[in-house]
Design an enzyme around this catalytic site. Structure first.
Site, PDB file in Angstrom:
ATOM      1  N   ARG A  74       1.555   4.284   6.456  1.00  0.00           N
ATOM      2  CA  ARG A  74       2.073   5.637   6.242  1.00  0.00           C
ATOM      3  C   ARG A  74       1.764   6.075   4.806  1.00  0.00           C
ATOM      4  O   ARG A  74       2.632   6.498   4.060  1.00  0.00           O
ATOM      5  CB  ARG A  74       3.575   5.668   6.499  1.00  0.00           C
ATOM      6  CG  ARG A  74       3.975   5.278   7.923  1.00  0.00           C
ATOM      7  CD  ARG A  74       5.464   5.408   8.119  1.00  0.00           C
ATOM      8  NE  ARG A  74       5.857   5.168   9.498  1.00  0.00           N
ATOM      9  CZ  ARG A  74       6.445   4.051   9.944  1.00  0.00           C
ATOM     10  NH1 ARG A  74       6.692   3.048   9.087  1.00  0.00           N
ATOM     11  NH2 ARG A  74       6.786   3.922  11.207  1.00  0.00           N
ATOM     12  N   GLU A 112       9.987  -1.780   3.604  1.00  0.00           N
ATOM     13  CA  GLU A 112       9.446  -1.650   2.246  1.00  0.00           C
ATOM     14  C   GLU A 112       9.244  -0.183   1.917  1.00  0.00           C
ATOM     15  O   GLU A 112       8.856   0.615   2.780  1.00  0.00           O
ATOM     16  CB  GLU A 112       8.116  -2.399   2.161  1.00  0.00           C
ATOM     17  CG  GLU A 112       7.541  -2.525   0.764  1.00  0.00           C
ATOM     18  CD  GLU A 112       6.380  -3.519   0.722  1.00  0.00           C
ATOM     19  OE1 GLU A 112       6.504  -4.600   1.350  1.00  0.00           O
ATOM     20  OE2 GLU A 112       5.346  -3.201   0.114  1.00  0.00           O
ATOM     21  N   GLU A 163       2.796   2.481  -5.779  1.00  0.00           N
ATOM     22  CA  GLU A 163       1.730   1.655  -6.341  1.00  0.00           C
ATOM     23  C   GLU A 163       0.825   2.549  -7.171  1.00  0.00           C
ATOM     24  O   GLU A 163       0.423   3.622  -6.729  1.00  0.00           O
ATOM     25  CB  GLU A 163       0.912   0.967  -5.243  1.00  0.00           C
ATOM     26  CG  GLU A 163       1.701  -0.055  -4.442  1.00  0.00           C
ATOM     27  CD  GLU A 163       0.825  -0.813  -3.463  1.00  0.00           C
ATOM     28  OE1 GLU A 163      -0.303  -0.357  -3.189  1.00  0.00           O
ATOM     29  OE2 GLU A 163       1.270  -1.863  -2.974  1.00  0.00           O
ATOM     30  N   ASP A 207       7.286   1.918  -1.161  1.00  0.00           N
ATOM     31  CA  ASP A 207       6.317   1.581  -2.205  1.00  0.00           C
ATOM     32  C   ASP A 207       5.930   2.737  -3.118  1.00  0.00           C
ATOM     33  O   ASP A 207       5.559   3.808  -2.644  1.00  0.00           O
ATOM     34  CB  ASP A 207       4.988   1.125  -1.566  1.00  0.00           C
ATOM     35  CG  ASP A 207       5.078  -0.211  -0.878  1.00  0.00           C
ATOM     36  OD1 ASP A 207       6.022  -0.957  -1.149  1.00  0.00           O
ATOM     37  OD2 ASP A 207       4.188  -0.500  -0.057  1.00  0.00           O
TER      38      ASP A 207
END
Length: 287
Positions: A128, A100, A104, A102
């Site tokens: 991370r 994944e 956000e 990301d």
């Protein structure tokens, strides 16, 4: 000479077919995944909005899976009091050992900045996190958020300015997303138990519905279908696009360092209390 020119033209056309590049029509490129009408495709597929109220959020995902690509999306975030809301834009595979990448966006009370939260998962392992504030108000207009993902590195960028690089350091025992195809996802959902000031500030549902807007999605990417990549089994610069071997030049590194100095608010690689046994191996090559 004519034969040479034809050969060059044929090679150019052939290579161009290996990599898909689309400026999306949302109807054609995405499926609505949840929301019961709260996700809306507008303007003949050129725009999409996600809404959140106290009953449900909403989301969408790409029809295509990709194994490496340069993905751009223009987003205008929830304006005003967005506390408790999270707008996501990310790549993800499936399963417990998923990969994944990301973006956000953690909402906040009116007048306070959004927190841009980034993370990288490989083989189900994340942790991370790097977080940033932005140098503009992301609710006033659309801005371009980009993920460059090739076999050597992942680069997060905002309006063409790199904010984070995660390099392939498998030689040091660090897992890197390179074997699992991923779809593009986006969602707007309620996370007021943690998103704003650690959950101390809750969503004000009198301000609902909260709405984020999306447009100008573009994927220069290797499409994965039936176990095969459109870029071949070993993607390289010969697959028809420079992004497959793209790296940050000195000017880009300087701009990323400017972001880190002025706008980074959390870096897991600087959190020695979180990792008392020593920082993760990849942190030796990050700033």
């Amino acid at each position: 000479m004519a034969s040479s020119s034809f050969s060059i033209l044929f090679t150019t056309i052939l290579l161009a077919t290996l990599v898909v590049s689309t400026l999306a029509n949302f109807d054609n490129e995405f499926d609505i995944t949840f929301g019961d009408g709260r996700a809306r495709v507008l303007n003949n597929g050129q725009d999409l909005t996600l809404s959140l109220d106290k009953y449900s959020g909403s989301g969408f995902r790409s029809k295509n899976e990709y194994l490496f690509g340069k993905i751009d999306m223009q987003i205008k975030l929830v304006p005003g009091n967005s506390a408790g809301s999270v707008t996501t834009y990310y790549l993800s595979s499936m399963g417990s050992a998923h990969d994944e990448i990301d973006f956000e966006f953690l909402g906040n009370v009116t007048g306070q900045p959004y927190t841009l939260h980034t993370n990288v998962f490989a083989q189900g392992k994340g942790n991370r996190e790097q977080q940033f504030h932005l140098w503009f108000d992301p609710t006033e207009d659309f801005h371009t958020y980009s993920i460059l993902w090739n076999p050597q590195r992942i680069v997060f960028s905002v309006d063409g300015i790199p904010i984070r690089e995660f390099k392939n350091m498998e030689s040091k025992g660090v897992s890197f997303p390179k074997d699992q195809p991923m779809r593009v996802y986006s969602s707007l959902w309620n996370a007021d138990d943690w998103a704003t000031q650690g959950g101390r500030v809750k969503a004000d549902w009198s301000q609902a519905p909260f709405t984020a807007s999306f447009k100008a999605y573009k994927a220069e990417a290797c499409v994965w279908a039936s176990g095969t990549s459109s870029c071949g089994s070993v993607p390289s610069a010969t697959s028809g696009s420079g992004w497959l071997n793209q790296e940050l030049d000195s000017a880009s590194v300087e701009r990323m360092n400017w972001v880190h100095k002025n706008y980074m608010i959390y870096n897991y690689c600087a959190d020695v209390q979180r990792f008392p046994q020593g920082l993760p191996a990849e942190c030796a090559n990050t700033s």
